[in-house]
Design a protein around this motif. Sequence first.
Motif, PDB file in Angstrom:
ATOM      1  N   ARG A   1       8.555  -0.612  -5.668  1.00 19.83           N
ATOM      2  CA  ARG A   1       8.261   0.818  -5.784  1.00 19.83           C
ATOM      3  C   ARG A   1       6.827   1.045  -6.229  1.00 19.83           C
ATOM      4  O   ARG A   1       6.254   0.226  -6.944  1.00 19.83           O
ATOM      5  CB  ARG A   1       9.236   1.473  -6.767  1.00 19.83           C
ATOM      6  N   CYS A   2       6.287   2.180  -5.819  1.00 20.69           N
ATOM      7  CA  CYS A   2       4.947   2.549  -6.270  1.00 20.69           C
ATOM      8  C   CYS A   2       5.048   2.991  -7.740  1.00 20.69           C
ATOM      9  O   CYS A   2       5.870   3.849  -8.056  1.00 20.69           O
ATOM     10  CB  CYS A   2       4.413   3.680  -5.400  1.00 20.69           C
ATOM     11  N   PRO A   3       4.255   2.435  -8.629  1.00 19.95           N
ATOM     12  CA  PRO A   3       4.341   2.829 -10.039  1.00 19.95           C
ATOM     13  C   PRO A   3       4.001   4.300 -10.267  1.00 19.95           C
ATOM     14  O   PRO A   3       4.435   4.897 -11.252  1.00 19.95           O
ATOM     15  CB  PRO A   3       3.303   1.951 -10.741  1.00 19.95           C
ATOM     16  N   LEU A   4       3.247   4.909  -9.337  1.00 20.21           N
ATOM     17  CA  LEU A   4       2.810   6.287  -9.534  1.00 20.21           C
ATOM     18  C   LEU A   4       3.846   7.291  -9.046  1.00 20.21           C
ATOM     19  O   LEU A   4       4.173   8.239  -9.745  1.00 20.21           O
ATOM     20  CB  LEU A   4       1.473   6.526  -8.826  1.00 20.21           C
ATOM     21  N   CYS A   5       4.338   7.105  -7.804  1.00 27.94           N
ATOM     22  CA  CYS A   5       5.211   8.130  -7.228  1.00 27.94           C
ATOM     23  C   CYS A   5       6.621   7.622  -6.957  1.00 27.94           C
ATOM     24  O   CYS A   5       7.430   8.354  -6.379  1.00 27.94           O
ATOM     25  CB  CYS A   5       4.584   8.685  -5.952  1.00 27.94           C
ATOM     26  N   ASP A   6       6.932   6.395  -7.332  1.00 32.89           N
ATOM     27  CA  ASP A   6       8.261   5.803  -7.144  1.00 32.89           C
ATOM     28  C   ASP A   6       8.669   5.635  -5.684  1.00 32.89           C
ATOM     29  O   ASP A   6       9.845   5.440  -5.394  1.00 32.89           O
ATOM     30  CB  ASP A   6       9.341   6.617  -7.878  1.00 32.89           C
TER      31      ASP A   6
ATOM     32  N   TYR B   1       0.847  -1.184   0.000  1.00 31.37           N
ATOM     33  CA  TYR B   1       0.000   0.000   0.000  1.00 31.37           C
ATOM     34  C   TYR B   1       0.886   1.238   0.000  1.00 31.37           C
ATOM     35  O   TYR B   1       1.810   1.362   0.808  1.00 31.37           O
ATOM     36  CB  TYR B   1      -0.893  -0.027   1.254  1.00 31.37           C
ATOM     37  N   CYS B   2       0.628   2.156  -0.915  1.00 32.19           N
ATOM     38  CA  CYS B   2       1.395   3.405  -0.935  1.00 32.19           C
ATOM     39  C   CYS B   2       0.595   4.454  -0.163  1.00 32.19           C
ATOM     40  O   CYS B   2      -0.524   4.803  -0.567  1.00 32.19           O
ATOM     41  CB  CYS B   2       1.636   3.870  -2.367  1.00 32.19           C
ATOM     42  N   ILE B   3       1.182   4.920   0.958  1.00 32.95           N
ATOM     43  CA  ILE B   3       0.417   5.853   1.778  1.00 32.95           C
ATOM     44  C   ILE B   3       0.299   7.230   1.127  1.00 32.95           C
ATOM     45  O   ILE B   3      -0.626   7.979   1.409  1.00 32.95           O
ATOM     46  CB  ILE B   3       1.006   6.034   3.208  1.00 32.95           C
ATOM     47  N   ASP B   4       1.230   7.556   0.232  1.00 30.58           N
ATOM     48  CA  ASP B   4       1.137   8.862  -0.420  1.00 30.58           C
ATOM     49  C   ASP B   4       0.030   8.890  -1.475  1.00 30.58           C
ATOM     50  O   ASP B   4      -0.721   9.863  -1.582  1.00 30.58           O
ATOM     51  CB  ASP B   4       2.483   9.221  -1.075  1.00 30.58           C
ATOM     52  N   CYS B   5      -0.053   7.815  -2.249  1.00 30.72           N
ATOM     53  CA  CYS B   5      -1.066   7.782  -3.319  1.00 30.72           C
ATOM     54  C   CYS B   5      -2.366   7.156  -2.828  1.00 30.72           C
ATOM     55  O   CYS B   5      -3.381   7.235  -3.529  1.00 30.72           O
ATOM     56  CB  CYS B   5      -0.548   6.986  -4.518  1.00 30.72           C
ATOM     57  N   LYS B   6      -2.299   6.532  -1.696  1.00 32.46           N
ATOM     58  CA  LYS B   6      -3.476   5.843  -1.140  1.00 32.46           C
ATOM     59  C   LYS B   6      -4.018   4.784  -2.105  1.00 32.46           C
ATOM     60  O   LYS B   6      -5.226   4.672  -2.319  1.00 32.46           O
ATOM     61  CB  LYS B   6      -4.565   6.849  -0.766  1.00 32.46           C
TER      62      LYS B   6
HETATM   63 ZN   LIG Z   1       2.669   6.199  -4.535  1.00 36.39          ZN
END
Ligand SMILES: [Zn+2]
Lengths: 228, 439
Positions: free
Chosen positions: A17-22, A3-8
């Motif tokens: 890595r999160c594909p959206l914000c790395d 779970y990416c807490i920045d992109c939720k």
């Molecule tokens: Zn993210």
Amino acid sequence: MLYCIDCKVRITGNSDRCPLCDKHMPGAYQQNPEPKYPEYIPKVRSNRKVAKAMFISAILLIMLSAGINALTWSGSLWSVIFSAYVLYIWLMGLVTFKTRVHLGIKLVGHAISVSVLMLIMNVFISKTGTLNPVTWSVSYGMPIVFIAFIVAAVIIMIKKKQNRKDFLFYLLCLCVAGFVPFIIVLCFLTEPMLPGLIAAAISYLIIMGLAVFARKAIAEEFVKKFHV
Amino acid sequence: MVLQLNPLVNTKTGHAAPKWFRLDNAAKIYPVVAGPQNGHVFRISMTLTEDIDPKLLQQAVFDLKPRFPTFYVRMRRGFFWYYYEKNERTLEVKPEPPFMCKSIDFFANNGYQFSCYYHKKRISVEVFHSICDGNGALEYTKSLVYRYLELKGYPMESENMVLTVDQSPSAEEMEDSFLKNYKEGPSTRPVVNKAYEIKGTPFIQGGTGVITGKMSVEELKKVAKDYNATVTQFLAALLAYSILKTGDRKRLARRPVNIFIPVNMRKYFNSKTLRNFSLYFYSIHKYKDDSIEFKEILEKTKQDFEEKLNLAHLLETMKANVAAEKNLAVRGSPLFVKKLLLKAGYSMFANRLATATITNLGNVVLPSSMSKYVEDVELNLGARYKSGPNAAVVSCKGVASVAFSRGIKEKEVEKTFFRFLSEQGIKVEIQGNYWEKYF
Ligand SMILES: [Zn+2]
């Protein structure tokens, strides 16, 4: 699941890595063992290297022959003929293996270019002062080349059952070209005429044969090729 | 591999399957403008519940040949036009390549203009736009997976929702619906101005950067309904919003954000064609100032849908397109001249009219015997070299998949897009191919 807490958002796949914000998320490999997409593995393109090497060696050979020809001048421009050979072999390789046109087009193209090459050689080899500089190339060379290519096209058509009709059009082109040496020989009254006559006869026979046995197929081929 | 024709397969191609046929009105442009920069290829994939057996998939691809005569073709060059002819060779299934929707190398693909791939549990069909549009490709993919499951030995029942191999193709499936439904008359092609272009660092070797978000259709519908919009309107507006939010202010002030929206025309004309029958319209957004409100953009989007998503407006585009094909001067000029003109025209005008595409294939309904074995359906567009993201939406079994394809490293638009969705309370699941890490 990660779970990416920045992109939720939840992340699937096996990256950390999160594909959206790395954003880095450790421990991903244990949780998501399955990669969603296949890995990219860079390939060394050997084809291109071969093509480059061929081009450079062709140029070098031409320059070398021109140099030797000039330094040991004996009255003949043999390096031009040699260069034509080298260029032709290089072009043949390029056209045959690099371009993606129909084999039939390649056959017609090669037949014409070999004929032109022989004409060039003939003109440069013949001694000045001869009445008719173009002799052996139209008397022997071109007829033999066209007969060979017509035979090759026929053999391919016999072997390639699936795509036989594709070659009809190109075989017709070759047969029309098959008359050219005989016409030239007639115009210039160059001796001997027999090989040219044979090439023309073979072309004529094939055209007649096609007209009798493959008229429908040829008509269909023309309708397709020339529909507006 | 020698393939045996299964006795179940109907080999009678019926009265309708022609030996050769013309490219349809929409198909004519693609062979001319497609290249390594933009292959005009899209992908439909279905993930099953278990790993794919390549041999059975190969057999399934082989079995579908008589059923889909407009797919199993090769393109040939005529003096005036390209044309399609039945392809006698075998289409080989291959492991899925990492480069998604790469422009198809017809020569290496035995002349076929579509490819079938497998990767783990996924079956993917990548299609060159010339042979069909999204709906045509979806029908093919459904049939392929259905046939694959049949060969696996599962009891299958098509419930008339899937085209099966025991049927014959019909003439309606093979028709050029543009020509059939075109009405002659003066037309005015809707004027569209050059659009804002999303710029970024290109993937030097090309390739498609993919980011797909999956979410519940229910949740998505609810949020869209709260905004008093349909799902397509909502997503199209959100795409425009994300581009306006993240774009270059100076260039945005000069050019509008044009969202290109394809429309399936089959429902308007009751067409059953498996070839191209889509038109399109643009939703156009002008940048005013930094206070970009989603609601405002949604209102403009709804207005554009209202004005342009109707038969009268779409017919104008269709008339203009068919008239161009029927023009005597165009028809009479040799293929190479047409190619030169089309290429020049496309790169000068048509290529720059859209900032981004969003296409919604809608909800895929599968027969229950098949639905058991299908986990999800995805739709991916190919990325143009150096270009920003395009979005493709499809839903199946209650899950909507929104897939972005981009040709640049930057993914600000996608980030804004999906963060907005999760802020609305939608649970989004993201997957990507991390293409930026390779180049
Ligand atoms: Zn993210």
